[in-house]
Design a protein around this motif. Structure first.
Motif, PDB file in Angstrom:
ATOM      1  N   LEU A 122     -34.035  32.123 -35.057  1.00 28.14           N
ATOM      2  CA  LEU A 122     -35.215  32.807 -35.614  1.00 28.14           C
ATOM      3  C   LEU A 122     -35.017  34.322 -35.633  1.00 28.14           C
ATOM      4  N   THR A 123     -34.724  34.889 -34.452  1.00 25.53           N
ATOM      5  CA  THR A 123     -34.679  36.340 -34.285  1.00 25.53           C
ATOM      6  C   THR A 123     -33.525  36.961 -35.077  1.00 25.53           C
ATOM      7  N   GLU A 124     -33.751  38.172 -35.556  1.00 24.29           N
ATOM      8  CA  GLU A 124     -32.713  38.902 -36.305  1.00 24.29           C
ATOM      9  C   GLU A 124     -32.533  40.290 -35.702  1.00 24.29           C
ATOM     10  N   GLY A 127     -35.557  42.476 -35.692  1.00 20.22           N
ATOM     11  CA  GLY A 127     -36.780  42.130 -34.982  1.00 20.22           C
ATOM     12  C   GLY A 127     -36.968  40.670 -34.693  1.00 20.22           C
ATOM     13  N   GLY A 128     -37.707  40.442 -33.583  1.00 21.67           N
ATOM     14  CA  GLY A 128     -38.060  39.090 -33.188  1.00 21.67           C
ATOM     15  C   GLY A 128     -39.561  38.885 -33.231  1.00 21.67           C
ATOM     16  N   SER A 129     -40.323  39.924 -32.888  1.00 19.79           N
ATOM     17  CA  SER A 129     -41.781  39.752 -32.823  1.00 19.79           C
ATOM     18  C   SER A 129     -42.364  39.505 -34.211  1.00 19.79           C
ATOM     19  N   ASP A 130     -41.881  40.246 -35.193  1.00 17.63           N
ATOM     20  CA  ASP A 130     -42.399  40.104 -36.561  1.00 17.63           C
ATOM     21  C   ASP A 130     -41.520  39.117 -37.325  1.00 17.63           C
ATOM     22  N   ARG A 152     -29.943  36.946 -34.267  1.00 15.34           N
ATOM     23  CA  ARG A 152     -29.558  37.641 -33.024  1.00 15.34           C
ATOM     24  C   ARG A 152     -30.116  36.938 -31.782  1.00 15.34           C
ATOM     25  N   PHE A 153     -29.430  37.116 -30.652  1.00 14.10           N
ATOM     26  CA  PHE A 153     -29.886  36.610 -29.342  1.00 14.10           C
ATOM     27  C   PHE A 153     -30.005  35.087 -29.338  1.00 14.10           C
ATOM     28  N   ILE A 154     -29.108  34.390 -30.005  1.00  7.93           N
ATOM     29  CA  ILE A 154     -29.311  32.951 -30.124  1.00  7.93           C
ATOM     30  C   ILE A 154     -28.758  32.215 -28.892  1.00  7.93           C
ATOM     31  N   THR A 155     -29.699  31.605 -28.154  1.00 11.78           N
ATOM     32  CA  THR A 155     -29.334  30.814 -26.979  1.00 11.78           C
ATOM     33  C   THR A 155     -28.464  29.644 -27.438  1.00 11.78           C
ATOM     34  N   ASN A 156     -27.376  29.447 -26.758  1.00  9.60           N
ATOM     35  CA  ASN A 156     -26.382  28.403 -27.081  1.00  9.60           C
ATOM     36  C   ASN A 156     -25.511  28.792 -28.272  1.00  9.60           C
ATOM     37  N   GLY A 358     -41.917  34.717 -27.936  1.00 10.62           N
ATOM     38  CA  GLY A 358     -43.076  35.569 -28.219  1.00 10.62           C
ATOM     39  C   GLY A 358     -43.327  36.386 -26.972  1.00 10.62           C
ATOM     40  N   THR A 359     -43.095  37.717 -27.050  1.00 11.57           N
ATOM     41  CA  THR A 359     -43.232  38.542 -25.840  1.00 11.57           C
ATOM     42  C   THR A 359     -44.662  38.412 -25.293  1.00 11.57           C
ATOM     43  N   ASN A 360     -44.845  38.838 -24.039  1.00  8.90           N
ATOM     44  CA  ASN A 360     -46.187  38.693 -23.462  1.00  8.90           C
ATOM     45  C   ASN A 360     -47.202  39.612 -24.137  1.00  8.90           C
TER      46      ASN A 360
HETATM   47  C1  LIG Z   1     -31.642  35.857 -23.381  1.00  4.91           C
HETATM   48  C2  LIG Z   1     -32.356  35.730 -24.672  1.00  4.91           C
HETATM   49  C3  LIG Z   1     -32.325  34.523 -25.343  1.00  4.91           C
HETATM   50  C4  LIG Z   1     -32.972  34.395 -26.578  1.00  4.91           C
HETATM   51  N1  LIG Z   1     -32.879  33.203 -27.270  1.00  4.91           N
HETATM   52  C5  LIG Z   1     -33.330  33.152 -28.557  1.00  4.91           C
HETATM   53  C6  LIG Z   1     -33.074  32.000 -29.367  1.00  4.91           C
HETATM   54  O1  LIG Z   1     -32.473  31.007 -28.916  1.00  4.91           O
HETATM   55  N2  LIG Z   1     -33.478  32.017 -30.655  1.00  4.91           N
HETATM   56  C7  LIG Z   1     -34.139  33.081 -31.193  1.00  4.91           C
HETATM   57  O2  LIG Z   1     -34.481  33.024 -32.360  1.00  4.91           O
HETATM   58  N3  LIG Z   1     -34.422  34.185 -30.440  1.00  4.91           N
HETATM   59  C8  LIG Z   1     -34.022  34.246 -29.146  1.00  4.91           C
HETATM   60  N4  LIG Z   1     -34.265  35.357 -28.384  1.00  4.91           N
HETATM   61  C9  LIG Z   1     -34.953  36.490 -28.974  1.00  4.91           C
HETATM   62  C10 LIG Z   1     -36.345  36.742 -28.426  1.00  4.91           C
HETATM   63  O3  LIG Z   1     -37.232  35.729 -28.862  1.00  4.91           O
HETATM   64  C11 LIG Z   1     -36.753  38.134 -28.902  1.00  4.91           C
HETATM   65  O4  LIG Z   1     -35.970  39.068 -28.152  1.00  4.91           O
HETATM   66  C12 LIG Z   1     -38.224  38.420 -28.709  1.00  4.91           C
HETATM   67  O5  LIG Z   1     -38.995  37.647 -29.614  1.00  4.91           O
HETATM   68  C13 LIG Z   1     -38.560  39.903 -28.949  1.00  4.91           C
HETATM   69  O6  LIG Z   1     -38.003  40.349 -30.144  1.00  4.91           O
HETATM   70  P1  LIG Z   1     -37.155  41.723 -30.145  1.00  4.91           P
HETATM   71  O7  LIG Z   1     -36.141  41.619 -29.076  1.00  4.91           O
HETATM   72  O8  LIG Z   1     -36.704  41.974 -31.526  1.00  4.91           O
HETATM   73  O9  LIG Z   1     -38.191  42.828 -29.680  1.00  4.91           O
HETATM   74  P2  LIG Z   1     -39.239  43.629 -30.641  1.00  4.91           P
HETATM   75  O10 LIG Z   1     -39.950  42.639 -31.505  1.00  4.91           O
HETATM   76  O11 LIG Z   1     -38.527  44.757 -31.302  1.00  4.91           O
HETATM   77  O12 LIG Z   1     -40.225  44.190 -29.546  1.00  4.91           O
HETATM   78  C14 LIG Z   1     -39.931  45.329 -28.735  1.00  4.91           C
HETATM   79  C15 LIG Z   1     -41.155  45.632 -27.861  1.00  4.91           C
HETATM   80  O13 LIG Z   1     -42.265  45.954 -28.713  1.00  4.91           O
HETATM   81  C16 LIG Z   1     -43.366  45.109 -28.400  1.00  4.91           C
HETATM   82  N5  LIG Z   1     -44.139  44.826 -29.614  1.00  4.91           N
HETATM   83  C17 LIG Z   1     -43.657  44.403 -30.802  1.00  4.91           C
HETATM   84  N6  LIG Z   1     -44.664  44.235 -31.667  1.00  4.91           N
HETATM   85  C18 LIG Z   1     -45.811  44.535 -30.994  1.00  4.91           C
HETATM   86  C19 LIG Z   1     -47.188  44.541 -31.329  1.00  4.91           C
HETATM   87  N7  LIG Z   1     -47.624  44.180 -32.547  1.00  4.91           N
HETATM   88  N8  LIG Z   1     -48.082  44.913 -30.374  1.00  4.91           N
HETATM   89  C20 LIG Z   1     -47.668  45.258 -29.128  1.00  4.91           C
HETATM   90  N9  LIG Z   1     -46.378  45.278 -28.760  1.00  4.91           N
HETATM   91  C21 LIG Z   1     -45.459  44.907 -29.672  1.00  4.91           C
HETATM   92  C22 LIG Z   1     -42.730  43.843 -27.834  1.00  4.91           C
HETATM   93  O14 LIG Z   1     -43.671  43.105 -27.053  1.00  4.91           O
HETATM   94  C23 LIG Z   1     -41.596  44.422 -27.023  1.00  4.91           C
HETATM   95  O15 LIG Z   1     -42.069  44.865 -25.779  1.00  4.91           O
HETATM   96  C24 LIG Z   1     -33.685  35.494 -27.118  1.00  4.91           C
HETATM   97  C25 LIG Z   1     -33.732  36.701 -26.416  1.00  4.91           C
HETATM   98  C26 LIG Z   1     -33.073  36.830 -25.217  1.00  4.91           C
HETATM   99  C27 LIG Z   1     -33.123  38.154 -24.506  1.00  4.91           C
END
Ligand SMILES: Cc1cc2nc3c(=O)[nH]c(=O)nc-3n(C[C@H](O)[C@H](O)[C@H](O)COP(=O)(O)OP(=O)(O)OC[C@H]3O[C@@H](n4cnc5c(N)ncnc54)[C@H](O)[C@@H]3O)c2cc1C
Length: 375
Positions: A122-124, A127-130, A152-156, A358-360
């Motif tokens: 999913l994640t690129e 960004g992952g959140s959007d 990016r960050f793909i588990t496995n 989905g971050t907290n």
């Molecule tokens: C060890 C590990 C394994 C993972 N495994 C997978 C996987 O298997 N598959 C996969 O697809 N992804 C995976 N991920 C990715 C993970 O889901 C993303 O890192 C996560 O969703 C956050 O995305 P980002 O890192 O791009 O952070 P960003 O989206 O750039 O966020 C950065 C910061 O900004 C905050 N933020 C962003 N938007 C808002 C908002 N609207 N309001 C308030 N705060 C906000 C976030 O909470 C965070 O604190 C993994 C990540 C890690 C570290």
């Protein structure tokens, strides 16, 4: 899980035995050597854990969300990386829910037998959140689809054979694709060097003119976002149980250590300030477990409130994991800071539970949206 019925209690006892005998002895080495849990994954087949949620007619265990959370908590209690390595085989439930019979017959037995493993893509990099800003593209060709993009960050990443890839199929729509590691145009980035979860490989999955036949599209090419939403609701509960397991394992370790360690002529467990910390740790674990159980009940009942409660469980269990592991390190004094004690690994493993799935902060946004809609 709190107050489990007899059938789940027996299951929990079997998984706990497996975790103590097969997983715990390998946990420190996996972390140190940054190896995936190959042996524990193979051993877990005896209990049918990689196939737990899959329907019985496809060779699975037919375990519901309670059973999945029980298994996840028990394994993560001793090794968070192994719990993730085994449970990541559950991702292909998306094929059961949205795929054709042919796709189910091809992929599911590979998961239940342990012949293959899988991953979410999913994640690129941007960004992952959007998630709806994802730029990986899937373009129709004469025979199927051509995928381009980086996940990016793909588990496995690199360890799994199958990848469920979320890709843009039109300006505003997404599809889900089944990508195999041996498909032409698939490559992997270098393994990420991480703070924790070091027994769980993480890497980029790179798709360069990856040509897929039509049979690799899951369901409707315009409904990928909807499918992912449904799949993430379930995995949010599983990952809450994962975080809860880390917290419960750290509480176990703190109880043992404070009962044995003596200062001022008595076990440190006798000091009121220590007891207060331990009580707060137990409160966080039990509260997380109760909220998670309630969210599972709502999901199993098909109640739309499951979405709100899954987000609440994710925040509570992962915040509990971070707080309880930090306090467990504190209660071990200087020894808690050493690799020799499991709480050091648990604290590093806990951090990511507040970030992924989905971050907290994102969960809190979702919770606020749901509660405002209830006014
Ligand atoms: C060890 C590990 C394994 C993972 N495994 C997978 C996987 O298997 N598959 C996969 O697809 N992804 C995976 N991920 C990715 C993970 O889901 C993303 O890192 C996560 O969703 C956050 O995305 P980002 O890192 O791009 O952070 P960003 O989206 O750039 O966020 C950065 C910061 O900004 C905050 N933020 C962003 N938007 C808002 C908002 N609207 N309001 C308030 N705060 C906000 C976030 O909470 C965070 O604190 C993994 C990540 C890690 C570290």
């Amino acid at each position: 899980m709190a107050h489990l019925e007899a059938e789940y209690r027996d299951f929990r006892a079997s998984v706990r035995r497996f975790a103590n005998e097969e997983v715990a002895p390998r946990a420190a080495a996996l972390d140190r050597e940054q190896n995936p849990p190959v042996e524990a994954h193979a051993a877990s087949l005896r209990l049918g854990l990689p196939g737990l949620p899959y329907p019985e007619h496809l060779g699975g265990g037919g375990g519901d969300m309670f059973a999945q959370c029980v298994a996840m908590e028990e394994i993560a209690r001793v090794c968070a990386s192994t719990a993730l390595g085994i449970s990541s085989s559950w991702i292909m439930m998306a094929v059961v829910n949205f795929g054709t019979e042919d796709q189910q017959r091809e992929i599911v037995p590979q998961m239940t037998s342990g012949a293959a493993r899988c991953a979410w893509g999913l994640t690129e990099p941007k960004g992952g959140s959007d998630l709806m800003a994802a730029s990986t593209k899937a373009v129709r060709s004469a025979d199927g689809w051509v995928l381009n993009g980086t996940k990016r960050f793909i588990t496995n990443g690199g360890w799994a054979e199958w990848y469920l890839v979320f890709a843009r199929t039109s300006e505003k729509r997404f599809g889900l694709f089944l990508v195999h590691k041996n498909d032409a145009g698939v490559s992997f980035g270098a393994p990420e060097k991480k703070m924790g979860m070091r027994g769980s490989p993480t890497s980029d999955v790179i798709l360069e003119n990856c040509v897929l036949p039509e049979s690799r599209l899951l369901g409707d090419p315009e409904r990928g976002a909807e499918y992912i939403g449904a799949a993430l609701l379930k995995s949010r509960l599983q990952m809450s149980a994962h975080a809860l397991g880390i917290a419960a394992g750290a509480l176990d370790a703190a109880l043992r250590y404070t009962s044995e360690r003596e200062q001022f002529g008595q076990a440190i467990a006798k000091f009121q300030m220590v007891r207060g910390m331990v009580a707060d740790m137990a409160i966080k674990v039990e509260a997380g477990r109760s909220v998670l159980r309630h969210a599972c009940e709502l999901l199993i009942a098909g109640d739309p409130e499951a979405k709100l409660h899954a987000s609440i469980a994710k925040v509570m269990c992962s915040d509990a994991a971070m707080a309880v592991t930090t306090d467990a390190v504190q209660l071990h004094g200087g020894y808690g800071y050493l690799e020799d004690y499991a709480v050091e690994r648990m604290m590093r493993d806990a951090k990511v539970t507040q970030i992924w799935e989905g971050t907290n902060q994102i969960q809190r946004l979702m919770i606020a949206k749901e509660v405002y809609e209830q006014i």
